[in-house]
Design a protein around this motif. Structure first.
Motif, PDB file in Angstrom:
ATOM      1  N   GLU A 135     -49.765   6.701 -28.589  1.00 34.16           N
ATOM      2  CA  GLU A 135     -50.411   5.424 -28.897  1.00 34.16           C
ATOM      3  C   GLU A 135     -49.361   4.322 -29.012  1.00 34.16           C
ATOM      4  N   GLU A 136     -48.293   4.600 -29.715  1.00 35.31           N
ATOM      5  CA  GLU A 136     -47.209   3.622 -29.860  1.00 35.31           C
ATOM      6  C   GLU A 136     -46.563   3.319 -28.510  1.00 35.31           C
TER       7      GLU A 136
ATOM      8  N   ASN B 108     -48.118   3.406 -25.729  1.00 34.64           N
ATOM      9  CA  ASN B 108     -49.191   2.920 -24.857  1.00 34.64           C
ATOM     10  C   ASN B 108     -49.328   3.813 -23.621  1.00 34.64           C
TER      11      ASN B 108
ATOM     12  N   THR C 280     -50.685   8.174 -22.467  1.00 39.09           N
ATOM     13  CA  THR C 280     -51.613   9.245 -22.824  1.00 39.09           C
ATOM     14  C   THR C 280     -50.829  10.510 -23.157  1.00 39.09           C
TER      15      THR C 280
END
Length: 194
Positions: A38-39, A41, A43
């Motif tokens: 997530e950090e 950006n 998967t």
């Protein structure tokens, strides 16, 4: 084709950088891959594609740290022309780099626990321990340590340094503990000096 290699390298570097921060702050067990991707950006697929697993990502981060520590050892040792000073400077660089906040959880605590002692030891032998052996061997050729086994001395000194960093990492005053350690390391080495 060149762009995809550059993108792949950028993705790997980004994931390792973010993962290093998470592993250092939270430890291996509490690090969550979803938070890393997530950090970044990205998967989870990016981690599995480039590293195979969380453990593979951790291994890549640890290899980077060990490489940085070895580079630090070499650069600090190179600050002197004197072989004895090089040895002390290199040992000191190893200790200070190993106990840095960004390194100690990964290098000292989780490294052996996650990868196993054999793997961790093998990695150490290819990095800092190899440099130590090369320095001691060069010194022996120059008349230091004439009648002792350099392999044995390397293992003894490496063991002392590794145990020292584990102890120092737990102490409230790291700088003072490093100073105390180096008084003893210097005394120890002086005993082996020919």
């Amino acid at each position: 084709m060149k762009r995809s290699k550059e993108e792949s390298y950028e993705t790997i570097s980004k994931l390792k950088g973010i993962a290093r921060k998470h592993f250092a702050e939270h430890g291996y067990a509490a690090t969550v891959l979803d938070e890393i991707v997530e950090e970044a950006n990205l998967t989870r697929g990016a981690i599995y594609h480039h590293f195979g697993s969380k453990k593979g990502l951790f291994l890549a981060v640890l290899e980077s740290i060990q490489s940085e520590v070895a580079e630090k050892v070499e650069s600090e040792a190179a600050k002197s022309e004197d072989l004895w000073d090089q040895l002390i400077l290199g040992c000191h660089a190893f200790v200070t780099a190993a106990v840095e906040e960004k390194n100690k959880q990964i290098l000292l605590i989780d490294g052996p626990a996650v990868l196993g002692w054999e793997t961790w030891r093998s990695m150490d032998e290819k990095g800092s321990m190899r440099l130590l052996y090369e320095q001691l061997e060069m010194m022996q050729h120059q008349g230091y340590f004439e009648s002792i086994s350099i392999k044995a001395l390397t293992h003894i000194l490496s063991g002392a340094l590794n145990e020292s960093v584990l102890w120092i990492a737990q102490m409230p005053n790291v700088a003072e503990s490093i100073e105390e350690t180096f008084k003893i390391i210097s005394l120890l080495l002086d005993r082996f000096k020919s």
